[in-house]
Scaffold this active site. Structure first.
Site, PDB file in Angstrom:
ATOM      1  N   SER A   1      -4.002  -1.424   1.588  1.00 30.91           N
ATOM      2  CA  SER A   1      -4.329  -0.245   0.799  1.00 30.91           C
ATOM      3  C   SER A   1      -5.173  -0.585  -0.435  1.00 30.91           C
ATOM      4  CB  SER A   1      -3.029   0.471   0.417  1.00 30.91           C
ATOM      5  OG  SER A   1      -3.276   1.740  -0.133  1.00 30.91           O
TER       6      SER A   1
ATOM      7  N   LYS B   1      -4.948  -0.504   5.969  1.00 31.70           N
ATOM      8  CA  LYS B   1      -4.495   0.846   5.615  1.00 31.70           C
ATOM      9  C   LYS B   1      -5.611   1.520   4.819  1.00 31.70           C
ATOM     10  CE  LYS B   1      -0.906   3.538   3.284  1.00 31.70           C
ATOM     11  NZ  LYS B   1      -1.764   4.229   2.312  1.00 31.70           N
TER      12      LYS B   1
ATOM     13  N   GLN C   1      -2.311   8.735   0.219  1.00 29.52           N
ATOM     14  CA  GLN C   1      -1.267   9.743   0.288  1.00 29.52           C
ATOM     15  C   GLN C   1      -1.126  10.472  -1.046  1.00 29.52           C
ATOM     16  OE1 GLN C   1      -0.907   6.658   1.943  1.00 29.52           O
ATOM     17  NE2 GLN C   1      -1.453   7.947   3.668  1.00 29.52           N
TER      18      GLN C   1
END
Length: 492
Positions: free
Chosen positions: A322, A347, A351
């Site tokens: 991420s 990733k 979110q």
């Protein structure tokens, strides 16, 4: 539609309308790190138009949800046992999110949300590992530095099958996390499936308080050059400011190069990595792109006029995910800085949490992040420009034996033992899994040095001490080939 159904529809769509506003406000805060002004429209006319559009959307969706409302009424009126409204409503929410087949979009009740916030804000008690749901399995993304999980040798992509003998199959991610967590000092036994290892592993850990110190600063002098090293273990609320303070200290010392180490860093808050990148990427080059649900791409720029005068290398591995991948990919594409290590986790989504008004929350994938050039790394990872593995003993697995491993046997566990012995400075003669005389002598020497019963056989106690010793050597960063390669790259 009867009164009960109308009442339920009203509840559902009031929640949806509030959720839409919550999404807007949350996105404004999340995307640029500032709070929204509160002016949702530029004029009363625009506001009326927006409200009319929302009303039209609500009426349109009411028809689509009539089947859900029918199912709710059928269950309430016909099921053999009494069912609470809350149970059905929360079950419907869970089901909708699970149907997305996205491990990062989840529903969290009030208790779970409080625990989730602990991970970002301060500290929590547990084993200290970032986990995700991957293909239905609770999977470790990365253990946290100095945590029980790291000390026990848990690794990225380890799958947790059971907790204290109870299977986690069928549980959602946060139900499983609640089982894994516990008070400081309590013990937990995890059953682990490790990719590439035939036998399941049983790992016992003692839970502890997990302080979320995220920035570690060091220096190395090589070939007459001073190299700064900043290790980031996650991206939380204070990471960017702590990073900038550490960077300022290093620059005052006159560093000639910088290593940013995000190995084992599972990610965190998007604004945190944005602030860090704003220290390096000049204003004429985007450091990141964000793609919203409509496909619109927004490029993000810093306000600095020029790049640093010294070179930078980023360190990554399979536990870098991420925000860590954003950092590495952005510095590489925007400034052509090298990435050393191994391919990262992969990733590429962002979110956002949306409050449901009662303390519960939906965490939903809202955006995709893209590299400065518009590339996605989701499910493929960031590839290093300079691939460098660690010593072979870094990749060994716990040896769990029921019967001692002895001379003249051949086994994958013996191969693991031989690699560990070699990594600790004992010569087993070979590392192909055959227990020869040289391996026996190496085991005896290890047992003598560790004040164990000298038998030349690898029994349960010897295997345990061998594993503990090799993990301690790894945690002390001995033989860190990746860091050495990064420093060599900066000093060549």
């Amino acid at each position: 539609m009867n009164i009960r159904k109308r009442y339920l529809v009203l509840i559902l769509f009031v929640a949806i309308a509030l959720g839409a506003v919550g999404t807007y406000v949350g996105l404004a805060f999340f995307a640029d790190g500032t709070s929204p002004s509160g002016n949702l429209a530029s004029s009363d006319r625009d506001l009326l138009t927006e409200l009319a559009d929302q009303q039209e959307t609500i009426e349109e969706n009411m028809g689509k949800l009539s089947k859900v409302v029918d199912a709710f009424s059928i269950i309430q009126e016909n099921y053999v046992e009494e069912v609470e409204d809350k149970q059905l409503i929360e079950g419907a929410i869970q089901g909708m999110l699970q149907s997305l087949d996205d491990p990062y979009s989840v529903y969290m009740d009030q208790e779970t949300m409080e625990q989730f916030n602990e991970q970002i804000e301060s500290s929590f008690e547990g084993i200290g590992a970032e986990v995700s749901m991957t293909e239905g399995n609770v999977t470790i993304v990365a253990p946290i530095k100095d945590s029980p999980a790291e000390k026990a040798g848990l690794k990225p992509n380890d799958q947790i099958l059971s907790v204290d003998g109870e299977s986690v199959e069928g549980l959602d991610l946060y139900e499983a996390v609640n089982k894994i967590r516990g008070e400081k000092g309590s013990q937990v036994v995890l059953e682990i499936r490790r990719p590439g290892v035939d036998d399941l592993l049983e790992v016992e850990l003692t839970r502890d308080a997990i302080p979320l110190e995220t920035v570690y600063v060091d220096t190395r002098e090589e070939n007459g050059k001073l190299i700064g090293i900043i290790e980031l273990t996650s991206f939380s609320e204070n990471t960017a400011s702590d990073f900038e303070n550490g960077l300022a200290d290093l620059e005052e010392q006159g560093i000639d190069g910088l290593v940013i180490d995000v190995r084992g860093n599972p990610g965190g808050l998007l604004p945190s990595v944005q602030e860090i990148l704003s220290n390096f990427v000049p204003e004429d080059t985007p450091y990141l792109q964000i793609e919203d649900p409509s496909g619109k791409k927004t490029r993000y720029f810093s306000d600095i006029s020029s790049a640093k005068e010294y070179p930078i290398v980023t360190l990554i591995n399979e536990g870098s995910a991420s925000a860590s991948e954003i950092l590495a990919a952005s510095l590489n594409e925007a400034l052509d800085y090298d990435i050393v290590g191994e391919t990262s986790f992969g990733k590429g989504t962002v979110q956002q949490t949306v409050s449901m008004g009662d303390g519960s929350t939906i965490k939903i994938t809202r955006m995709r992040w893209l590299t400065p050039e518009g590339n996605s790394v989701h499910e493929v990872g960031v590839e290093p420009t300079i691939e460098q593995k660690m010593p072979e003993y870094y990749y060994t697995n716990p040896v769990q034996v029921e019967e001692p491993l002895t001379f003249n046997e051949s086994d994958d566990k013996i191969e693991n033992v031989q690699i560990m012995l070699e990594g600790l400075g004992y010569d087993p003669g070979r590392t192909d899994g055959y227990f020869n005389k040289e391996t026996q002598a190496a085991v005896e020497a290890f047992q003598q040095d560790q004040e164990l019963n000298v038998t030349g056989e690898v029994d349960e106690k010897t295997a345990e001490v061998l594993q503990t010793t090799i993990i301690e050597k790894i945690r002390n960063n001995e033989d860190d080939y990746q860091l050495e390669k990064a420093i060599d790259t900066l000093t060549e």
